[in-house]
Design a protein around this motif. Structure first.
Motif, PDB file in Angstrom:
ATOM      1  N   VAL A  23      83.164  12.120 -70.896  1.00 13.08           N
ATOM      2  CA  VAL A  23      83.616  12.719 -71.954  1.00 13.08           C
ATOM      3  C   VAL A  23      83.848  11.513 -73.522  1.00 13.08           C
ATOM      4  CG1 VAL A  23      85.226  13.961 -72.992  1.00 13.08           C
ATOM      5  CG2 VAL A  23      85.108  14.879 -71.102  1.00 13.08           C
ATOM      6  N   ASP A  24      84.323  10.603 -73.011  1.00 13.36           N
ATOM      7  CA  ASP A  24      84.016   9.878 -73.639  1.00 13.36           C
ATOM      8  C   ASP A  24      82.602   8.680 -74.332  1.00 13.36           C
ATOM      9  OD1 ASP A  24      86.961   9.388 -74.073  1.00 13.36           O
ATOM     10  OD2 ASP A  24      86.769   8.276 -72.237  1.00 13.36           O
ATOM     11  N   ARG A  25      81.807   9.366 -73.298  1.00 15.01           N
ATOM     12  CA  ARG A  25      80.560   8.642 -73.509  1.00 15.01           C
ATOM     13  C   ARG A  25      79.800  10.236 -73.953  1.00 15.01           C
ATOM     14  NH1 ARG A  25      80.514   6.709 -67.984  1.00 15.01           N
ATOM     15  NH2 ARG A  25      78.768   8.302 -67.340  1.00 15.01           N
ATOM     16  N   ASP A  26      79.893  11.137 -74.317  1.00 13.80           N
ATOM     17  CA  ASP A  26      79.219  12.256 -74.565  1.00 13.80           C
ATOM     18  C   ASP A  26      78.615  12.871 -73.479  1.00 13.80           C
ATOM     19  OD1 ASP A  26      80.750  12.817 -76.731  1.00 13.80           O
ATOM     20  OD2 ASP A  26      79.556  11.253 -78.016  1.00 13.80           O
ATOM     21  N   ASP A  27      78.771  12.578 -72.253  1.00  9.76           N
ATOM     22  CA  ASP A  27      77.482  12.941 -70.615  1.00  9.76           C
ATOM     23  C   ASP A  27      78.506  14.223 -70.099  1.00  9.76           C
ATOM     24  OD1 ASP A  27      78.649  10.747 -69.835  1.00  9.76           O
ATOM     25  OD2 ASP A  27      76.322  10.144 -69.145  1.00  9.76           O
ATOM     26  N   TYR A  28      79.623  14.247 -70.340  1.00  8.03           N
ATOM     27  CA  TYR A  28      80.145  15.467 -69.159  1.00  8.03           C
ATOM     28  C   TYR A  28      79.589  16.826 -69.796  1.00  8.03           C
ATOM     29  CZ  TYR A  28      83.748  18.229 -67.548  1.00  8.03           C
ATOM     30  OH  TYR A  28      84.430  19.410 -66.916  1.00  8.03           O
ATOM     31  N   GLY A  29      79.269  17.286 -68.396  1.00 12.55           N
ATOM     32  CA  GLY A  29      78.867  18.614 -68.082  1.00 12.55           C
ATOM     33  C   GLY A  29      77.100  18.528 -68.348  1.00 12.55           C
ATOM     34  N   ILE A  30      76.882  17.003 -67.872  1.00 14.38           N
ATOM     35  CA  ILE A  30      75.111  16.808 -67.802  1.00 14.38           C
ATOM     36  C   ILE A  30      74.847  16.694 -66.158  1.00 14.38           C
ATOM     37  CG2 ILE A  30      73.017  15.423 -68.278  1.00 14.38           C
ATOM     38  CD1 ILE A  30      75.078  17.812 -71.013  1.00 14.38           C
ATOM     39  N   CYS A  31      74.093  17.206 -65.709  1.00  9.51           N
ATOM     40  CA  CYS A  31      74.140  17.179 -63.919  1.00  9.51           C
ATOM     41  C   CYS A  31      72.714  15.550 -63.919  1.00  9.51           C
ATOM     42  CB  CYS A  31      72.700  17.635 -63.596  1.00  9.51           C
ATOM     43  SG  CYS A  31      72.230  17.675 -62.107  1.00  9.51           S
ATOM     44  N   ALA A  32      73.417  15.352 -62.882  1.00 12.43           N
ATOM     45  CA  ALA A  32      73.602  14.154 -62.971  1.00 12.43           C
ATOM     46  C   ALA A  32      71.940  14.202 -61.927  1.00 12.43           C
ATOM     47  CB  ALA A  32      74.461  13.354 -61.646  1.00 12.43           C
ATOM     48  N   GLU A  33      71.715  14.637 -61.279  1.00 13.56           N
ATOM     49  CA  GLU A  33      70.046  14.860 -61.214  1.00 13.56           C
ATOM     50  C   GLU A  33      69.392  15.295 -62.068  1.00 13.56           C
ATOM     51  OE1 GLU A  33      67.532  14.637 -58.148  1.00 13.56           O
ATOM     52  OE2 GLU A  33      69.612  14.111 -58.216  1.00 13.56           O
ATOM     53  N   CYS A  34      68.756  16.163 -62.946  1.00 12.10           N
ATOM     54  CA  CYS A  34      68.338  17.185 -63.737  1.00 12.10           C
ATOM     55  C   CYS A  34      68.448  16.787 -64.800  1.00 12.10           C
ATOM     56  CB  CYS A  34      68.145  18.575 -63.492  1.00 12.10           C
ATOM     57  SG  CYS A  34      68.951  19.682 -63.650  1.00 12.10           S
ATOM     58  N   HIS A  51      76.923  17.781 -60.667  1.00  8.79           N
ATOM     59  CA  HIS A  51      75.689  18.431 -60.186  1.00  8.79           C
ATOM     60  C   HIS A  51      75.924  20.023 -61.132  1.00  8.79           C
ATOM     61  CE1 HIS A  51      75.299  14.557 -58.095  1.00  8.79           C
ATOM     62  NE2 HIS A  51      73.866  14.842 -58.603  1.00  8.79           N
ATOM     63  N   CYS A  52      74.818  20.281 -61.328  1.00  8.48           N
ATOM     64  CA  CYS A  52      74.507  21.722 -61.383  1.00  8.48           C
ATOM     65  C   CYS A  52      74.174  22.778 -60.412  1.00  8.48           C
ATOM     66  CB  CYS A  52      73.038  22.185 -62.550  1.00  8.48           C
ATOM     67  SG  CYS A  52      71.702  21.980 -61.888  1.00  8.48           S
ATOM     68  N   VAL A  53      74.843  23.919 -60.233  1.00 15.09           N
ATOM     69  CA  VAL A  53      74.427  24.741 -59.185  1.00 15.09           C
ATOM     70  C   VAL A  53      73.369  24.378 -58.637  1.00 15.09           C
ATOM     71  CG1 VAL A  53      74.451  27.176 -58.456  1.00 15.09           C
ATOM     72  CG2 VAL A  53      75.864  26.401 -59.893  1.00 15.09           C
ATOM     73  N   SER A  54      72.186  24.840 -58.519  1.00 10.80           N
ATOM     74  CA  SER A  54      70.467  24.658 -58.875  1.00 10.80           C
ATOM     75  C   SER A  54      70.488  23.325 -57.797  1.00 10.80           C
ATOM     76  CB  SER A  54      69.494  24.405 -59.568  1.00 10.80           C
ATOM     77  OG  SER A  54      69.643  26.029 -60.625  1.00 10.80           O
ATOM     78  N   CYS A  55      71.044  22.270 -58.389  1.00  9.34           N
ATOM     79  CA  CYS A  55      70.528  20.344 -57.755  1.00  9.34           C
ATOM     80  C   CYS A  55      71.743  20.305 -56.596  1.00  9.34           C
ATOM     81  CB  CYS A  55      70.857  20.046 -58.472  1.00  9.34           C
ATOM     82  SG  CYS A  55      69.440  19.354 -60.058  1.00  9.34           S
ATOM     83  N   ILE A  56      72.356  21.407 -56.527  1.00  9.25           N
ATOM     84  CA  ILE A  56      74.074  20.991 -55.626  1.00  9.25           C
ATOM     85  C   ILE A  56      73.447  21.270 -54.376  1.00  9.25           C
ATOM     86  CG2 ILE A  56      75.418  22.794 -55.884  1.00  9.25           C
ATOM     87  CD1 ILE A  56      76.961  19.637 -55.272  1.00  9.25           C
ATOM     88  N   SER A  57      72.679  23.193 -54.453  1.00 10.28           N
ATOM     89  CA  SER A  57      72.156  23.783 -53.906  1.00 10.28           C
ATOM     90  C   SER A  57      70.985  22.795 -53.362  1.00 10.28           C
ATOM     91  CB  SER A  57      71.472  24.845 -54.370  1.00 10.28           C
ATOM     92  OG  SER A  57      72.731  26.332 -54.410  1.00 10.28           O
ATOM     93  N   GLU A  58      69.893  22.197 -53.567  1.00 10.48           N
ATOM     94  CA  GLU A  58      68.973  21.419 -53.443  1.00 10.48           C
ATOM     95  C   GLU A  58      69.489  20.661 -52.200  1.00 10.48           C
ATOM     96  OE1 GLU A  58      65.855  21.030 -56.057  1.00 10.48           O
ATOM     97  OE2 GLU A  58      66.238  23.108 -57.052  1.00 10.48           O
ATOM     98  N   LEU A  59      70.331  19.668 -53.312  1.00 12.40           N
ATOM     99  CA  LEU A  59      71.213  18.262 -52.216  1.00 12.40           C
ATOM    100  C   LEU A  59      71.365  18.797 -51.344  1.00 12.40           C
ATOM    101  CD1 LEU A  59      71.679  16.202 -55.903  1.00 12.40           C
ATOM    102  CD2 LEU A  59      69.362  16.295 -54.665  1.00 12.40           C
ATOM    103  N   ASN A  60      72.498  19.797 -50.334  1.00 10.40           N
ATOM    104  CA  ASN A  60      73.232  20.259 -49.765  1.00 10.40           C
ATOM    105  C   ASN A  60      74.520  19.362 -50.021  1.00 10.40           C
ATOM    106  OD1 ASN A  60      71.744  22.344 -48.556  1.00 10.40           O
ATOM    107  ND2 ASN A  60      70.560  20.683 -47.894  1.00 10.40           N
TER     108      ASN A  60
END
Length: 61
Positions: A23-34, A51-60
């Motif tokens: 939150v402090d870096r303004d990147d809260y809510g951004i997927c670490a993968e995509c 991670h977003c739902v798509s990436c979490i599914s791909e990364l298991n």
């Protein structure tokens, strides 16, 4: 409290502190993968999501 419970609690605290730092870096809510936005509903359920739902599914994760 068992050792396993203490470890789980420690992990949750670390995840929450990491979310606060994002939150402090303004990147809260951004997927670490995509690097796309994580949907609001996911963040409401799991504010520490990295991670977003798509990436979490791909990364298991």
């Amino acid at each position: 409290m068992t050792k396993l419970q203490k470890e789980h609690n420690k992990d949750k605290i670390i995840q929450n502190l990491t979310a606060i730092q994002k939150v402090d870096r303004d990147d809260y809510g951004i997927c670490a993968e995509c690097e796309e936005k994580i949907i609001f509903g996911r963040l409401m359920l799991l504010p520490e999501s990295t991670h977003c739902v798509s990436c979490i599914s791909e990364l298991n994760l």
